[in-house]
Design a protein around this motif. Structure first.
Motif, PDB file in Angstrom:
ATOM      1  N   ASN A   1      -6.456   8.207   3.411  1.00 33.23           N
ATOM      2  CA  ASN A   1      -7.139   7.293   2.498  1.00 33.23           C
ATOM      3  C   ASN A   1      -6.099   6.639   1.587  1.00 33.23           C
ATOM      4  O   ASN A   1      -5.602   7.269   0.658  1.00 33.23           O
ATOM      5  N   LYS A   2      -5.784   5.388   1.841  1.00 32.84           N
ATOM      6  CA  LYS A   2      -4.813   4.645   1.043  1.00 32.84           C
ATOM      7  C   LYS A   2      -5.498   3.798  -0.029  1.00 32.84           C
ATOM      8  O   LYS A   2      -4.887   2.903  -0.587  1.00 32.84           O
ATOM      9  N   THR A   3      -6.772   4.070  -0.310  1.00 35.03           N
ATOM     10  CA  THR A   3      -7.498   3.308  -1.325  1.00 35.03           C
ATOM     11  C   THR A   3      -7.424   4.037  -2.666  1.00 35.03           C
ATOM     12  O   THR A   3      -6.931   5.164  -2.754  1.00 35.03           O
ATOM     13  N   ALA A   4      -7.964   3.415  -3.696  1.00 36.06           N
ATOM     14  CA  ALA A   4      -8.021   4.020  -5.024  1.00 36.06           C
ATOM     15  C   ALA A   4      -9.316   4.788  -5.243  1.00 36.06           C
ATOM     16  O   ALA A   4      -9.554   5.296  -6.337  1.00 36.06           O
ATOM     17  N   HIS A   5     -10.172   4.875  -4.207  1.00 42.75           N
ATOM     18  CA  HIS A   5     -11.482   5.501  -4.342  1.00 42.75           C
ATOM     19  C   HIS A   5     -11.656   6.614  -3.329  1.00 42.75           C
ATOM     20  O   HIS A   5     -11.154   6.519  -2.207  1.00 42.75           O
ATOM     21  N   PRO A   6     -12.416   7.663  -3.663  1.00 46.89           N
ATOM     22  CA  PRO A   6     -12.740   8.674  -2.672  1.00 46.89           C
ATOM     23  C   PRO A   6     -13.537   8.035  -1.533  1.00 46.89           C
ATOM     24  O   PRO A   6     -14.330   7.120  -1.764  1.00 46.89           O
ATOM     25  N   ALA A   7     -13.314   8.501  -0.331  1.00 45.37           N
ATOM     26  CA  ALA A   7     -14.047   7.985   0.830  1.00 45.37           C
ATOM     27  C   ALA A   7     -14.605   9.154   1.627  1.00 45.37           C
ATOM     28  O   ALA A   7     -14.163  10.291   1.487  1.00 45.37           O
ATOM     29  N   ARG A   8     -15.581   8.840   2.445  1.00 44.13           N
ATOM     30  CA  ARG A   8     -16.085   9.830   3.396  1.00 44.13           C
ATOM     31  C   ARG A   8     -16.028   9.197   4.776  1.00 44.13           C
ATOM     32  O   ARG A   8     -16.260   7.998   4.942  1.00 44.13           O
ATOM     33  N   VAL A   9     -15.720  10.026   5.761  1.00 45.76           N
ATOM     34  CA  VAL A   9     -15.418   9.539   7.106  1.00 45.76           C
ATOM     35  C   VAL A   9     -16.271  10.278   8.123  1.00 45.76           C
ATOM     36  O   VAL A   9     -16.519  11.478   7.997  1.00 45.76           O
ATOM     37  N   ALA A  10     -16.705   9.542   9.146  1.00 46.97           N
ATOM     38  CA  ALA A  10     -17.423  10.115  10.282  1.00 46.97           C
ATOM     39  C   ALA A  10     -16.683   9.726  11.559  1.00 46.97           C
ATOM     40  O   ALA A  10     -16.051   8.672  11.627  1.00 46.97           O
ATOM     41  N   LEU A  11     -16.772  10.569  12.564  1.00 47.12           N
ATOM     42  CA  LEU A  11     -16.085  10.387  13.838  1.00 47.12           C
ATOM     43  C   LEU A  11     -17.094  10.410  14.975  1.00 47.12           C
ATOM     44  O   LEU A  11     -17.963  11.284  15.019  1.00 47.12           O
ATOM     45  N   GLY A  12     -16.977   9.454  15.884  1.00 48.26           N
ATOM     46  CA  GLY A  12     -17.795   9.435  17.090  1.00 48.26           C
ATOM     47  C   GLY A  12     -16.891   9.584  18.296  1.00 48.26           C
ATOM     48  O   GLY A  12     -15.731   9.149  18.277  1.00 48.26           O
TER      49      GLY A  12
END
Length: 130
Positions: free
Chosen positions: A25-36
């Motif tokens: 995550n190279k952003t300034a915000h927390p992220a959530r990720v899903a994988l298919g």
């Protein structure tokens, strides 16, 4: 002969190569990720992996065995990393969902994931950024 022995000792104690699928995550915000992905028999999706700003998360901790994987990520606000490949996701919490069809009928949301071509590499790192 000493060189050969030293080289063999280095190889014997070398750490095994890392392999798997990592998202950073190279952003300034927390992220959530899903994988298919397709496991050779059936389609499915997994998530949510929370990834703090500036951090990485290994989604698959083993050597990759497919050429294509699919990602969806969101920072919960304006940032979404998506695409045209539909997979089911749960609204919150960890999930593992078999299949890609009838998401709403099974109580899930349908999100568009983007395709990641690994080129048959066994270790891939993808970045989400602003």
């Amino acid at each position: 002969m000493r060189f050969f022995f030293a080289a063999m000792m280095l190889l014997a104690f070398a750490a095994p190569a890392q392999a798997g699928f990592t998202v950073c995550n190279k952003t300034a915000h927390p992220a959530r990720v899903a994988l298919g992905r397709f496991d050779g028999t059936a389609w499915g999706s997994q998530g949510w992996w929370p990834i703090a700003p500036g951090k990485c998360e290994r989604l698959i901790p083993a050597a990759l065995d497919a050429r294509y994987y699919y990602l969806y990520a969101s920072d919960g606000g304006s940032g979404t990393w998506d695409g045209g490949f539909g997979f089911c996701v749960a609204a919150d919490g960890k999930f593992t969902i078999a299949g890609r069809e009838d998401c709403a009928g099974r109580g899930y949301e349908r999100k568009g994931f983007y395709q990641v071509d690994t080129g048959q590499d066994t270790d891939v790192t993808k970045f989400i950024s602003d």
